[in-house]
Design an enzyme around this catalytic site. Sequence first.
Site, PDB file in Angstrom:
ATOM      1  N   CYS A 379      -4.000  -0.957  -6.240  1.00  0.00           N
ATOM      2  CA  CYS A 379      -3.952  -0.766  -4.858  1.00  0.00           C
ATOM      3  C   CYS A 379      -2.424  -0.488  -4.394  1.00  0.00           C
ATOM      4  CB  CYS A 379      -4.492  -2.168  -4.191  1.00  0.00           C
ATOM      5  SG  CYS A 379      -4.930  -2.005  -2.238  1.00  0.00           S
ATOM      6  N   HIS A 516      -9.533  -2.910  -6.028  1.00  0.00           N
ATOM      7  CA  HIS A 516      -9.089  -4.074  -6.826  1.00  0.00           C
ATOM      8  C   HIS A 516     -10.318  -4.384  -7.833  1.00  0.00           C
ATOM      9  CE1 HIS A 516      -5.932  -5.677  -4.403  1.00  0.00           C
ATOM     10  NE2 HIS A 516      -6.475  -4.982  -3.548  1.00  0.00           N
ATOM     11  N   GLU A 518     -10.355  -6.235 -10.452  1.00  0.00           N
ATOM     12  CA  GLU A 518     -10.402  -7.599 -11.055  1.00  0.00           C
ATOM     13  C   GLU A 518     -11.256  -8.248 -10.510  1.00  0.00           C
ATOM     14  OE1 GLU A 518      -7.896  -6.148  -8.954  1.00  0.00           O
ATOM     15  OE2 GLU A 518      -7.069  -7.823  -7.705  1.00  0.00           O
TER      16      GLU A 518
END
Length: 546
Positions: A379, A516, A518
């Site tokens: 990001c 994102h 993750e």
Amino acid sequence: MTPKFIFTTGGVLSSLGKGLASASIGALLEARGLTVILQKLDPYVNVDPGTMNPFQHGEVYVTDDGAETDLDMGHYERFTHAKISKKCNHTTGSIYFSVISKERRGDYLGGTVQIIPHVTDEIKRVIQSVVNGSDLAIVEIGGTVGDIESLPFLEAIRQFRNDVGKENCLYIHLTLVPYIKSAGELKTKPTQHSVSELRRVGIQPDILLCRTERPLDRHLKEKIALFCNVEPEAVITAVDVESIYEVPLKFHEQGLDEQICRKLNIWTRAPQLTDWEDLVYKIKNPAHEVTIAMVGKYVDLRESYKSLNEALSHGGVANTTKVNIKFVDSEEVERQDAGIIGPVDGILVPGGFGSRGVEGKIKAVRLAREQQIPYFGICFGLHMAVIEFARNVLGWPEAHSSEIDPNSPYPVIYLMREWFDFRTQRIERRDELTDKGGTMRLGAYPCKLIEGTLAHKAYKTEEISERHRHRYEFNNEYKQALADEGLVVSGTSPDGQLAEIVELRGHPWFLGCQFHPEFKSRPMDPHPLFREFIRAALRYKNSKQA
Ligand code: GLN
């Protein structure tokens, strides 16, 4: 089967790991073949944690449906297959918000609106609404028993047992049994106090999870059982572990899932835990080791990058590699130079907001680009990569993101005025005047990958879906100029309008993504980008040694 409800509360102090305990209970029940959903009710007054400082609250976790939630949702998704949505996280603020909206609409037909029954009814409604076809809902009550703010939640879950029946409702209380060095003893008094606090509001816990440094012996369990009015087998030790993924196994060893099923009168198969055992074995027996520098702002607070730390470790598991994370303060890099990052095998710049430490992050990108060190920008980390390239390769020293420098003559990252939004399925518009909270691109968006790129090689598929949380975008006006020098867009929205991934040609592994990743990594299913980043780091490390 009639849906069952498990409520987890916490006592003595916060940060005992109630979220992890709830997630681990979910994992064990799934391993027995049940479908579970998890929910957290947070006592604070903010409507959601979206506007909260990560210093205070830790990471803001984003769900597919675009909710900004408490980081425990991350544990829930990593430990179970539950589909976490907006419905899974409520706060005092969101509960009152809907009660007050109903009152303004006249739904209460002129009645006096009170905490009991109107607020408690609203709490019970959100608990009921989360179950939606699952066998079981595990509902975590945030905060600690005894806080003023948690009272309406505790009152609601007390009533809940009468509503759904004893055999469909279970209370699990997490407490602390501290070891007092000078006395050489484990102390049960704080547990007794916190259970009596719970009983004062009418809740008798069925199971106690005792967080402790040392295992509780039989005698101590019996003592706790006696004073807290539970069965001795229902006193479970939650001993400190090396890896969080051991928690379900430790609970199982002591018969926690067995107890839960017996008390709730559920018949299931024996749990299948080989996946968990394999995972823990892999974590504890890595063949290699790499060090990744994470260059960010909240470096001293690991909680702010919870999912990222987990995703890196999953990427390690996929490569039988232990991942050491070196937290580097970007302001320190800004003041000094990129040299302080030291010898590392990969550099990661995570998401971020605002101007603090930006020049340090850009220096870190430059180091990675020039020294051929694997780079992963997430990001804001993608923004930094584009800015660095525009400045130092294209020779535009004033290139910037309009988030940081609204007057830059080369706004390579900017607020896109208008685009077709695949999530909301409508044209979205932005300008500097649109208000702060509501204007982010939030939640899952589709992204189309370009063949032959690093991204395509990692995902091995053409279209992916990833979660976003940002306002600023890659400026297509500079797309060609950047690509001509080697920084190419490798993933876009299906209509090609929004650049979602960029990567650097001629570099072993340099990738920035606007989303994102993750949030979607799982210990048993490591995210492809983290897997490939760690693989590249390993390759880089080996090439240095060769
Ligand atoms: N601050 C940037 C934006 O709003 C990046 C946000 C992020 O990294 N999540 O676009």
